[in-house]
Design a protein around this motif. Structure first.
Motif, short mmCIF file in Angstrom:
data_model
loop_
_atom_site.label_atom_id
_atom_site.label_comp_id
_atom_site.label_asym_id
_atom_site.label_seq_id
_atom_site.Cartn_x
_atom_site.Cartn_y
_atom_site.Cartn_z
N MET A 244 86.24 -27.85 -70.18
CA MET A 244 87.62 -27.37 -70.09
C MET A 244 88.31 -27.33 -71.45
SD MET A 244 88.95 -28.88 -66.42
CE MET A 244 90.34 -27.75 -66.38
N THR A 245 87.53 -27.11 -72.50
CA THR A 245 88.08 -26.98 -73.86
C THR A 245 87.84 -25.56 -74.36
OG1 THR A 245 85.99 -27.62 -74.90
CG2 THR A 245 87.54 -29.39 -74.38
N PRO A 246 88.67 -25.07 -75.29
CA PRO A 246 88.42 -23.73 -75.84
C PRO A 246 87.03 -23.59 -76.46
CG PRO A 246 90.60 -24.52 -76.49
CD PRO A 246 89.91 -25.67 -75.81
N THR A 247 86.58 -24.65 -77.15
CA THR A 247 85.25 -24.60 -77.78
C THR A 247 84.16 -24.43 -76.73
OG1 THR A 247 86.02 -26.03 -79.56
CG2 THR A 247 83.65 -25.82 -79.30
N GLY A 248 84.21 -25.26 -75.68
CA GLY A 248 83.18 -25.21 -74.65
C GLY A 248 83.18 -23.91 -73.88
N ILE A 249 84.37 -23.40 -73.55
CA ILE A 249 84.44 -22.18 -72.75
C ILE A 249 84.04 -20.96 -73.58
CG2 ILE A 249 86.01 -20.68 -71.45
CD1 ILE A 249 87.55 -23.42 -70.87
N MET B 154 77.74 -27.65 -76.26
CA MET B 154 77.52 -29.07 -76.53
C MET B 154 78.68 -29.67 -77.33
SD MET B 154 73.43 -28.92 -77.26
CE MET B 154 73.23 -30.63 -77.72
N PHE B 155 79.25 -28.89 -78.25
CA PHE B 155 80.45 -29.35 -78.97
C PHE B 155 81.60 -29.59 -77.99
CE2 PHE B 155 79.63 -27.59 -83.53
CZ PHE B 155 78.85 -28.71 -83.78
N GLY B 156 81.73 -28.70 -77.00
CA GLY B 156 82.76 -28.88 -75.99
C GLY B 156 82.57 -30.17 -75.21
N ALA B 157 81.31 -30.48 -74.88
CA ALA B 157 81.01 -31.72 -74.16
C ALA B 157 81.23 -32.94 -75.06
CB ALA B 157 79.57 -31.69 -73.65
N PHE B 158 81.06 -32.77 -76.37
CA PHE B 158 81.26 -33.88 -77.30
C PHE B 158 82.72 -34.34 -77.31
CE2 PHE B 158 82.24 -35.44 -81.63
CZ PHE B 158 81.32 -36.49 -81.69
N THR C 107 86.84 -13.30 -77.30
CA THR C 107 86.99 -14.26 -76.21
C THR C 107 88.02 -15.35 -76.51
OG1 THR C 107 85.15 -15.65 -77.01
CG2 THR C 107 84.62 -13.90 -75.44
N ASN C 108 88.10 -15.81 -77.77
CA ASN C 108 88.92 -16.99 -78.06
C ASN C 108 90.41 -16.83 -77.71
OD1 ASN C 108 89.29 -19.71 -79.11
ND2 ASN C 108 90.33 -18.72 -80.82
N PRO C 109 91.08 -15.73 -78.12
CA PRO C 109 92.50 -15.61 -77.74
C PRO C 109 92.71 -15.59 -76.22
CG PRO C 109 91.94 -14.07 -79.50
CD PRO C 109 90.66 -14.63 -79.00
#
Length: 534
Positions: free
Chosen positions: A343-348, A426-430, A522-524
């Protein structure tokens, strides 16, 4: 490009394949029949899918890249006023890449089928089903009404069932039934969840529901939790998430080549897209509650898929290469689900990138396996690796080189598309979203890291066994001199295979070297979804 032109391009991309499917079933005009009516209808399939692909490219070029979070090319018409259901279409930075990927893969499948039509009934029905499948998939990524999403989601089941059941290989009937029963049962539960959202909020409009101060405010935590569980089951079956994945290996093993390409490259994305488009913005509190369980199942799926592949690649295991790649998809889609669960921008963003990368790379792998079966008559790993098997580096070096390239792309080699999505997930999970247990997600990240090592192991074993082949035995008598030790050359890559497979290899490299092209889209849009559409 003005709004009306974009609107026509998007609506036309969804509707044109349906018109083409009807036209494919009609007798060909005298001037277009040529010497072979079957080739005429296959040529029709290439033409229609080519026009749709061109339309999606024009849509991508005309898209306002300065505002990818805004819904563009929108159509909003009343359809069933009594139920508040509208024909609402539009694309943003999340759905546009999936629309283009769908059109590309369907076009490449049509090109491949023109030269290598799978054995089965009339090509007319094959082309019509392929076009209906394309229309349903494009609609799934373009609609912005929950009921239309459900209808489009279901629309793809029937054509895929028939593609497997009528043009598939051994065990196709059982695999087709398993596919449709699993996905239909999951969809029934999903429908209940979508109805719950619509009835409790008073609207089925996905854009309105995604805003904090809109109808979503009517959804209590309990309603969100029930809805996300119901909707999530249907989406998880299609994704596929362990342990709801067991239909996938059978379906892939039995499906014709183009069926496997579209199933892996496009249909699996419908489930993960639904999590991002529906569960994340509309039921965020409910998803927050189930996120640790979703991440746990995703992490188990990553390791499970890799271990299953290692078991299949063992010498003497009689593993099927198509089945192995199907199990690898369970692992790769596990990374997508893990990124969403953070549920983070990085992970999604990582999940959305991995979606596209998996479509390109696994689509290419299934094309290559189809080419191997055409050449050697088998996808059994022991047969392909035996003394009379593939040994592609020596017998068909360009084919072997492309297979090795697809394998190292699939294992996530830096510089290729497969790397970025899995790393970002994996960064999102971190560092998961606030309120989620960081120790738990660190454990899931560690399991995902183990999965990447296991993935490298089985894919390198596949390359060693198929590209290098078995140890050639020396002839024991003059009569064996022309035997396995001097195995004849295989047909290397043909022109039509370059045409159908080359774009996927090129895009895999481009996405790996220039990830900002996709992440900038995707990010915005992801930031806006997580911010409640504000």
């Amino acid at each position: 490009m003005n709004h009306t032109a974009l609107q026509i391009l998007l609506a036309g991309s969804v509707v044109l394949p349906l018109v083409g499917a009807l036209a494919a079933l009609l007798p060909a005009p005298p001037g277009l029949k040529g010497k072979n009516p079957d080739q005429a209808v296959l040529r029709h399939g290439v033409t229609v899918t080519g026009v749709v692909f061109a339309a999606t490219l024009a849509l991508a070029v005309g898209f306002d890249h300065a505002h990818p979070a805004r819904m563009q090319a929108t159509t909003d018409l009343s359809w069933i006023p009594a139920l508040g259901i509208r024909i609402h279409l539009g694309v943003d930075g999340i759905s546009l890449p999936l629309v283009v990927l769908t059109a590309l893969l369907t076009f490449l499948c049509a090109v491949y089928s023109y030269f290598k039509m799978p054995t089965g009934p009339s090509p007319k029905a094959f082309v019509a089903l392929l076009l209906v499948l394309e229309s349903g998939t494009l609609a799934t990524f373009a609609v912005l009404d929950l009921m239309l999403f459900f209808l489009a989601f279901e629309m793809v089941l029937i054509p895929m069932y028939f593609l497997i059941a009528r043009w598939g290989g051994a065990g196709r009937q059982a695999a087709a039934w398993k596919f449709i029963l699993y996905t239909l049962l999951g969809s029934v539960v999903m429908l209940l969840g979508l109805l719950l959202i619509g009835l409790k909020s008073g609207t089925f409009d996905m854009v309105a529901l995604a805003t904090d101060n809109g109808p979503k405010a009517q959804l209590s935590h309990t309603v969100q939790l029930v809805a996300v569980l119901a909707v999530g089951i249907g989406l998880a079956v299609k994704s596929p998430m362990w342990p709801l994945h067991s239909w996938l290996p059978d379906a892939h093993t039995a499906a014709p080549t183009v069926g496997s390409v579209l199933l892996a490259g496009v249909l699996l994305k419908m489930g993960t897209y639904g999590f991002v488009r529906i569960a994340l913005p509309i039921t965020p509190d409910g998803l927050h509650t189930v996120a640790p369980y979703l991440a746990a199942l995703a992490a188990v799926g990553i390791v499970y898929g890799s271990l299953a592949c290692l078991a299949l690649v063992r010498t003497g295991a009689k593993g099927d290469l198509k089945r192995l790649i199907a199990y690898s998809s369970v692992g790769h889609m596990g990374f997508v689900l893990l990124g969403i669960a953070s549920m983070t921008p990085t992970g999604i963003n990582g999940a959305l990138f991995a979606n596209i990368a998996h479509g390109l790379i696994t689509g290419l792998l299934f094309f290559l396996v189809g080419g191997l079966k055409d050449r050697l008559g088998s996808t059994d790993l022991d047969t392909l690796a035996g003394t009379t098997g593939a040994a592609l580096y020596g017998r068909a070096p360009r084919f072997g080189g492309l297979l090795a390239f697809a394998a190292v792309a699939s294992l996530g080699l830096p510089g290729l598309a497969g790397f970025w999505g899995e790393m970002l997930a994996m960064f999102g999970a971190f560092s998961p979203a606030a309120g989620l247990s960081r120790p738990a997600f660190l454990t899931f990240m560690a399991l995902a890291g183990l999965g990447t090592l296991l993935t490298a192991a089985y894919l390198l074993l596949v390359v060693r066994r198929i590209c290098m082949g078995g140890t050639l035995k020396a002839p024991t008598s003059p009569t064996e001199a022309g035997g396995p030790a001097t195995a004849p050359a295989l047909l290397d890559l043909a022109g039509y295979e370059y045409a159908a497979w080359g774009p996927l290899a090129v895009l895999t490299v481009l996405a790996g070297l220039w990830p900002a092209a996709l992440l900038g889209l995707t990010n915005p849009a992801v930031q806006q979804l997580l911010g409640g559409g504000k």
